[in-house]
Design a protein around this motif. Structure first.
Motif, short mmCIF file in Angstrom:
data_model
loop_
_atom_site.label_atom_id
_atom_site.label_comp_id
_atom_site.label_asym_id
_atom_site.label_seq_id
_atom_site.Cartn_x
_atom_site.Cartn_y
_atom_site.Cartn_z
N HIS A 44 0.82 -1.21 0.00
CA HIS A 44 0.00 0.00 0.00
C HIS A 44 0.85 1.27 0.00
CE1 HIS A 44 -2.79 -3.05 1.80
NE2 HIS A 44 -3.55 -2.55 0.85
N GLU A 45 2.11 1.14 -0.42
CA GLU A 45 3.01 2.30 -0.45
C GLU A 45 3.87 2.24 -1.71
OE1 GLU A 45 4.24 3.26 4.05
OE2 GLU A 45 4.64 1.20 3.44
N ALA A 46 4.52 3.36 -1.98
CA ALA A 46 5.53 3.39 -3.05
C ALA A 46 6.91 3.31 -2.39
CB ALA A 46 5.40 4.68 -3.86
N VAL A 47 7.81 2.57 -3.00
CA VAL A 47 9.18 2.44 -2.48
C VAL A 47 10.14 3.04 -3.51
CG1 VAL A 47 11.00 0.84 -1.79
CG2 VAL A 47 8.63 0.37 -1.17
N LEU A 48 11.02 3.92 -3.06
CA LEU A 48 12.00 4.52 -3.96
C LEU A 48 13.14 3.52 -4.19
CD1 LEU A 48 12.37 8.23 -2.75
CD2 LEU A 48 10.94 7.29 -4.57
N VAL A 49 13.44 3.27 -5.46
CA VAL A 49 14.53 2.35 -5.80
C VAL A 49 15.74 3.08 -6.36
CG1 VAL A 49 13.01 0.38 -6.15
CG2 VAL A 49 13.53 1.87 -8.08
N GLU A 50 15.57 4.36 -6.71
CA GLU A 50 16.72 5.15 -7.19
C GLU A 50 16.39 6.62 -7.07
OE1 GLU A 50 19.86 5.89 -7.40
OE2 GLU A 50 20.17 4.02 -8.53
N ARG A 51 17.44 7.43 -6.86
CA ARG A 51 17.24 8.88 -6.80
C ARG A 51 18.53 9.59 -7.15
NH1 ARG A 51 15.66 12.50 -1.54
NH2 ARG A 51 17.92 12.52 -1.29
N PHE A 52 18.41 10.67 -7.91
CA PHE A 52 19.51 11.58 -8.18
C PHE A 52 19.17 12.92 -7.56
CE2 PHE A 52 20.25 8.38 -11.34
CZ PHE A 52 21.62 8.40 -11.59
N SER A 53 20.12 13.54 -6.88
CA SER A 53 19.85 14.82 -6.24
C SER A 53 21.04 15.75 -6.41
CB SER A 53 19.59 14.63 -4.73
OG SER A 53 18.45 13.82 -4.53
N ALA A 54 20.73 17.02 -6.68
CA ALA A 54 21.77 18.05 -6.75
C ALA A 54 22.00 18.61 -5.35
CB ALA A 54 21.34 19.17 -7.70
N PRO A 55 23.24 19.01 -5.02
CA PRO A 55 23.51 19.56 -3.68
C PRO A 55 22.64 20.75 -3.33
CG PRO A 55 25.56 19.11 -4.85
CD PRO A 55 24.45 18.94 -5.84
N THR A 56 22.25 21.53 -4.35
CA THR A 56 21.46 22.73 -4.10
C THR A 56 19.96 22.47 -4.15
OG1 THR A 56 21.60 23.27 -6.46
CG2 THR A 56 23.27 24.24 -5.00
N ALA A 57 19.55 21.24 -4.42
CA ALA A 57 18.12 20.93 -4.54
C ALA A 57 17.46 20.96 -3.17
CB ALA A 57 17.92 19.57 -5.19
N SER A 69 12.52 11.86 1.66
CA SER A 69 12.57 10.56 1.00
C SER A 69 14.00 10.16 0.67
CB SER A 69 11.72 10.58 -0.28
OG SER A 69 12.12 11.64 -1.12
N ARG A 70 14.28 8.89 0.80
CA ARG A 70 15.59 8.32 0.50
C ARG A 70 15.40 7.02 -0.27
NH1 ARG A 70 16.44 12.63 2.02
NH2 ARG A 70 17.84 13.42 3.65
N VAL A 71 16.45 6.55 -0.94
CA VAL A 71 16.37 5.26 -1.62
C VAL A 71 16.06 4.19 -0.58
CG1 VAL A 71 17.67 3.51 -2.90
CG2 VAL A 71 17.95 5.93 -3.47
N GLY A 72 15.05 3.40 -0.87
CA GLY A 72 14.58 2.41 0.08
C GLY A 72 13.46 2.94 0.96
N GLY A 73 13.25 4.26 0.92
CA GLY A 73 12.19 4.86 1.71
C GLY A 73 10.83 4.69 1.05
N ARG A 74 9.79 4.98 1.80
CA ARG A 74 8.43 4.77 1.33
C ARG A 74 7.67 6.08 1.24
NH1 ARG A 74 6.77 -0.65 1.66
NH2 ARG A 74 8.49 -1.99 2.32
N LEU A 75 6.77 6.13 0.27
CA LEU A 75 5.93 7.30 0.05
C LEU A 75 4.47 6.89 0.06
CD1 LEU A 75 7.88 8.99 -2.90
CD2 LEU A 75 7.78 9.81 -0.55
#
Length: 253
Positions: free
Chosen positions: A109-122, A127-133
């Motif tokens: 019943h949730e979404a799981v992050l399997v990958e993420r790209f982030s800029a230092p200034t973003a 949310s983190r990889v492996g985290g749930r939304l």
């Protein structure tokens, strides 16, 4: 006849599953409390996992998940194939937009992050990889929920539509109409529904057989970017990933 207690393997997994994106570092006392295992049992299992490289000990004596567990996780077919297909497109989006670019899948019943790209200034996001939304209030979640069928929708409603911010949709009928809009336009737009100050746009990723296998999103600070200006690039990336996964262009709306 009495029911047998959990085996060694199950108890080892109990220890590993005590860790989470929010609790990446645990003491032995933390592990004992979170698993409900006797202290002596938890201590013995922790030392077994340390010896196998599944856990690592920090300088302060706490424990973290070991590199070997991460290496095993990358072998999961569902994650590996999807990530391999998506990474080039995510890298291009990240280079062009300099914002958070996220990839998530449906799990229960949730979404799981399997990958993420982030800029230092973003924007700083939770949310983190492996985290749930949550499915009902996040960009990735709404895409997955919009394609999940009436049973999933009803299950989410029955569990309660938690209000994370004043903008979170908590009325089932309003949410139903919102998800219909997501399906018709091909992407979701979320403005401060899960976190204050965070907006997102997300698109579906299709696999063979026209099944939605993931969702791709860009997360920005509220009011800093015209979300409609992001959607064409995101839609194109979603279609590119879908083709790599075996989707046939033009075979879905």
């Amino acid at each position: 006849m009495s029911t047998p207690g959990p085996g060694v393997a199950e108890r080892l997994f109990q220890v590993l599953f005590a860790f989470s994106p929010e609790r990446r570092r645990l003491t032995l006392a933390d592990i004992t409390r979170r698993t409900g295992l006797p202290h002596a049992t938890a201590r013995r299992l922790v030392h077994s996992l340390l010896a196998a490289g599944a856990l690592e000990r920090e300088e302060d004596g706490s424990f973290v998940i070991g590199l070997k567990v991460w290496q095993m996780g990358t072998l999961a077919p569902r994650s590996m194939t999807l990530r391999t297909a998506a990474l080039p497109y995510m890298e291009d989006l990240h280079a062009a937009l300099r914002q958070h670019v996220q990839l998530g899948i449906l799990e229960g019943h949730e979404a799981v992050l399997v990958e993420r790209f982030s800029a230092p200034t973003a924007l700083d996001v939770v949310s983190r990889v492996g985290g749930r939304l949550p499915l009902h209030s996040s960009g990735i979640g709404k895409v997955l929920l919009s394609r999940g069928g009436p049973q999933l929708f009803q299950e989410i409603v029955d569990r309660g539509l938690k209000a994370y911010t004043p903008n979170t949709i908590t009325d089932p009928e309003v949410l139903r109409r919102d998800l219909a809009d997501v399906r018709s336009r091909g992407f979701s737009v979320v403005r401060e529904e899960t976190s204050r100050g965070a907006d997102s746009v997300a698109v579906p990723v299709f696999g063979a057989g026209r099944q939605v296998v993931a969702a791709l999103s860009v997360v920005v600070a509220s009011g800093t970017v015209n979300l409609n200006s992001i959607s064409p690039a995101l839609v194109a990336a979603g279609r590119g990933i879908s083709r790599r996964l075996g989707d046939v262009p033009g075979s879905h709306s």
